[in-house]
Design an enzyme around this catalytic site. Structure first.
Site, mmCIF file in Angstrom:
data_model
loop_
_atom_site.group_PDB
_atom_site.id
_atom_site.type_symbol
_atom_site.label_atom_id
_atom_site.label_comp_id
_atom_site.label_asym_id
_atom_site.label_seq_id
_atom_site.Cartn_x
_atom_site.Cartn_y
_atom_site.Cartn_z
ATOM 1 N N CYS A 17 -2.757 8.705 3.749
ATOM 2 C CA CYS A 17 -2.583 8.050 2.449
ATOM 3 C C CYS A 17 -3.802 8.213 1.547
ATOM 4 O O CYS A 17 -3.668 8.222 0.328
ATOM 5 C CB CYS A 17 -2.250 6.572 2.641
ATOM 6 S SG CYS A 17 -3.482 5.639 3.556
ATOM 7 N N GLU A 50 0.891 -1.178 0.000
ATOM 8 C CA GLU A 50 0.000 0.000 0.000
ATOM 9 C C GLU A 50 0.912 1.206 0.000
ATOM 10 O O GLU A 50 1.516 1.543 1.014
ATOM 11 C CB GLU A 50 -0.922 -0.032 1.218
ATOM 12 C CG GLU A 50 -2.064 0.971 1.124
ATOM 13 C CD GLU A 50 -1.768 2.271 1.842
ATOM 14 O OE1 GLU A 50 -1.337 3.221 1.138
ATOM 15 O OE2 GLU A 50 -1.953 2.349 3.055
#
Length: 615
Positions: free
Chosen positions: A356, A322
Site C-alpha cells: 500500500c 486505509e
C-alpha cells in the site's frame, strides 16, 4: 534512632539494627520484583507448524487456480464437506499447488462469532495492563522463536519471498509489539487536562475506556502483520475483536489467529476474545452492520472501503479506512542517483509492488530522466522470479528476487494500462506483460516493468497498479513536481529525495498525503509511535501510534473537585432559582465575563466592581 541509619554502631562494630532493617527492605523489593516479573514474563506455548509450510511440500496442482476451483473440481472439497455450503479454495499462487479448501462463514456463523466475542469482553475489559501486555509479550516471543516458519507460511499463501516476509511481516509486527509493550500503557493512562480560571477549584481528566467488540477487515498482501496488528492493538485497549481476513489468505490467517487463541488460553484467558471470520465479500455486511461492533478498521481497496463506510452508517459505527495509494517519490535536482538506487528498487518491487505504501510514481528532473532509466533498466533486468518454497530434486533452491502475484486476475487490466500508456507516448523500457515460469506453469507471475516518459495525465499515472511497475515522470521545476505529486486523488505516503535535507522537508510539507519519508522509503511505518493513514481517496482516520490506540477506546471526560473539603461549586444567590432580579443577575454575569475574559486590566477591574455591586 541514629543507629537505624548508619551501618556502624556508635560504640564500634556492625550495627545489627541497620543490617536487619536493610536486609528486610531488600528482601521485600526482591520478592516484589520477582512477583511482577512472574506476572509479566512471556508464557511459552506451542502451535505446530502446518505441513504446507515446509520446503518441497507437494499437493495437487490446480490448473488455472482460483478461489472457486473446488466448484470445477469437486475432488478439492474436504471429505466431510456440507452440501450447499460455500467453500474457499486455498492455493499457492507461485505454483498452483492446492493447500486446503476451507468453509466460508455464512451470516449466522459471523453473528455467532460476534456474540462469542461480546461475552468474552465482560471479563477482558477489566483485565490489567500487565495481563494484556503478558499476552502480547508471549506472542512476541513466539514470533521471534518461530520467525522462519512464519515467513514460510506467508510465502506459501501469497507467493512472496522470504526476504519480503521478513521485512513486511516479521520485522513490522515485532516493531508494533515492542511499541505497545513500551509505550501503549502510557498512551492509555488517564490524562490530566487544564481547567479555566472559572473552574480553578476543579481538576479534569480523560479516561480511555474499552469500546467492546471491534472489527478489522484486512487485506491479503501481509497476512501475518495485517491480522496481528489490529488484534494486539485491540487487546491492549481492552477490547475483544473479530477479524475478517481476505479470502485469498484464508489458510494462513486461520493458522495465525489459531496461534493467538492458543496464546490467550496459555495465559489463562478465554480464546473467544479473538475471532476470525473467513467469508466472501457478500457476507461481510453481517459484520459491518452489526450493532454489537463498536469500531471498524478497514484495510483494502477504495471501492470496497466506500461500501464499508456506507454500511457502518447503519449503526454510526466509527470507522478507520486505509485505502489505495499512488505514492510519489520526488527526486530533486542534483540528487546522487547511485546513492539511493537500491532503496528505490525496494520501494517498487518489495512484495512485487503489492504494497500500500510502495512507490508507484517517480517524479524525476528532466536532466536526470534518461540516466535514471538506464540505471534502473540494468537492475530490473537482473531480477529473478520464482517460488522460494520449490527446489530441484537435489534440494537446491535458486535465489529468487520476486515471488508471484497473489493471482492473475488483474493481469489483463495491467497489460491494458501499459499498452494504453505506450500509445499515449510512454516508453516501455522493459517488461510489461505476464510471465510464464519455465516449470511453475500455474504460477501468477508478472514481469518487473519500467516505463519512462510518462505523463501525469495518463490513466496508468492516475490508477493504483499494485504491481511490479516503475513509472517515471519527468519534470522541469520543483513546483511542477509538487503539482504532479498532488495531482492524484490518492494521498497515502510519499518520499522526497535530494542532497539538501531542509529542501526535502520543505517539499514534503507541501505534499497532500498522510506520511512522508525523507531520503528513505516507508520508514514512517517502522516507527510505530507515528499514526498511519492517508487523505483524499486514500481514506481517513489513523491506526498506529497513540492516536490509533486511543481511537480504539471511548474517551471519557471526568471533572471533580480539586479540594472537596475546602471548596465546591455553589450557586450565587443572584443566580438562584427563582431569579429575583433580571437586572441584578445580568449585571453579575456581565461583571464575571469582564473579569475572566476582558482584554485590559481596566475592563477587568470595572467588571469586578460590577460583580461585587450586584451580589
Amino acid at each position: 534512632m541514629w543507629e537505624y541509619f548508619s551501618p556502624v554502631h556508635p560504640e564500634g562494630g556492625i550495627n545489627l539494627p541497620f543490617l536487619f532493617t536493610t536486609s528486610f527492605a531488600i528482601g521485600i523489593i526482591v520478592v516484589w520484583r520477582r512477583h511482577v516479573d512472574m506476572q509479566s514474563r512471556a508464557v511459552p506455548f506451542t502451535w505446530a507448524a502446518p505441513e504446507p509450510s515446509f520446503l518441497n511440500w507437494t499437493s495437487v496442482n490446480i490448473q488455472s487456480p482460483a478461489l472457486t476451483s473446488h466448484s470445477v473440481d469437486p475432488s478439492l472439497l474436504p471429505p466431510n464437506h456440507i452440501q450447499g455450503k460455500k467453500y474457499i479454495t486455498c492455493y499457492d499462487p507461485s505454483n498452483g499447488l492446492h493447500i486446503a479448501t476451507v468453509p466460508a462463514d455464512a451470516e449466522i456463523d459471523i453473528n455467532i462469532k460476534i456474540d462469542a466475542a461480546k461475552h468474552a469482553f465482560e471479563a477482558w475489559k477489566t483485565s490489567s495492563f500487565q495481563a494484556r501486555k503478558r499476552v502480547i509479550r508471549s506472542l512476541l516471543a513466539w514470533i521471534v522463536r518461530e520467525r522462519e516458519m512464519l515467513a514460510r507460511v506467508c510465502c506459501r499463501d501469497t507467493g512472496k519471498t522470504m526476504i519480503d516476509a521478513a521485512l513486511g511481516e516479521i520485522l513490522t509486527t515485532c516493531s508494533k509489539m515492542e511499541w505497545l509493550l513500551q509505550h501503549g500503557e502510557a498512551a492509555l493512562r488517564p490524562s490530566k487536562r487544564s481547567t479555566p480560571l472559572l473552574l480553578i477549584h476543579k481538576s479534569a481528566k480523560v479516561y480511555y475506556e474499552p469500546m467492546g467488540v471491534v472489527a478489522a477487515i484486512v487485506s491479503w498482501n501481509y497476512p501475518l502483520h495485517n491480522v496481528l496488528s489490529p488484534i494486539i492493538a485491540a487487546l491492549l485497549a481492552g477490547n475483544t475483536i473479530v477479524v475478517k481476513c481476505s479470502e485469498y489468505v484464508a489458510w494462513s490467517s486461520t493458522y495465525f489467529v489459531g496461534a493467538v487463541r492458543e496464546c490467550l488460553t496459555a495465559c489463562g484467558w478465554d480464546p473467544d476474545i479473538v475471532q476470525l471470520v473467513v467469508c466472501y465479500p457478500e457476507e461481510a455486511e453481517a459484520l459491518t452492520t452489526s450493532p454489537d461492533i463498536k469500531h471498524i478498521t478497514f484495510i483494502g481497496s477504495e471501492t470496497v472501503g466506500k461500501k464499508v463506510a456506507q454500511a457502518a452508517t447503519v449503526n454510526l459505527t466509527p470507522t478507520v479506512l486505509e485505502l489505495g495509494g499512488k505514492d510519489p517519490a520526488i527526486i530533486l535536482p542534483n540528487t546522487d542517483l547511485e546513492k539511493y538506487a537500491s532503496m528505490w528498487m525496494r520501494g517498487v518491487f518489495q512484495a512485487n509492488g503489492q504494497n500500500c505504501i510502495g512507490i508507484e510514481r517517480f517524479i524525476v528532473p528532466v536532466e536526470l530522466h534518461d540516466r535514471f532509466l538506464d540505471m534502473m533498466t540494468a537492475r530490473i533486468a537482473k531480477l529473478r522470479l520464482g517460488s522460494v518454497l520449490s527446489s530441484s530434486a537435489d534440494g537446491f533452491v535458486s535465489v529468487v528476487d520476486n515471488g508471484s502475484m497473489i493471482s492473475d486476475a488483474r493481469f489483463e487490466e495491467l497489460e491494458r494500462l501499459i499498452k494504453a500508456a505506450e500509445r499515449d507516448g510512454a516508453e516501455i523500457v522493459t517488461g510489461g506483460e505476464r510471465w510464464q515460469h519455465a516449470y511453475l506453469e500455474n504460477g501468477a507471475y508478472f514481469e518487473p516493468t519500467l516505463i519512462g516518459h510518462v505523463n501525469e495525465n495518463m490513466e496508468i499515472a492516475q490508477t493504483e497498479v499494485f504491481a511490479p511497475i516503475m513509472l517515471v515522470i519527468p519534470y522541469d521545476t520543483v513546483d511542477e513536481a509538487v503539482a504532479i505529486a498532488n495531482g492524484s486523488r490518492y494521498g497515502l505516503g510519499s518520499s522526497v529525495w535530494g542532497p539538501d535535507q531542509r529542501e526535502c522537508v520543505a517539499v514534503g510539507r507541501l505534499l497532500e498525503c498522510g506520511m512522508v519519508s525523507v531520503n528513505d522509503f516507508g520508514v514512517f511505518y517502522l516507527n510505530q509511535d507515528l499514526p498511519f493513514g492517508g487523505v483524499k481517496s486514500s481514506g481517513y482516520g489513523r491506526f498506529g501510534g497513540p492516536e490509533g490506540l486511543r481511537g480504539l477506546t471511548n474517551p471519557k471526560a471526568v471533572v471533580e473537585d480539586r479540594f472537596p473539603w475546602l471548596v465546591q461549586t455553589s450557586i450565587p444567590r443572584t443566580l438562584d432559582y427563582p431569579v429575583r432580579s433580571l437586572v441584578q443577575s445580568w449585571e453579575f454575569l456581565s461583571g464575571m465575563i469582564d473579569v475572566l475574559y476582558a482584554d485590559s486590566w481596566k475592563a477587568k477591574i470595572l467588571g469586578l466592581i460590577r460583580l461585587i455591586r450586584s451580589t
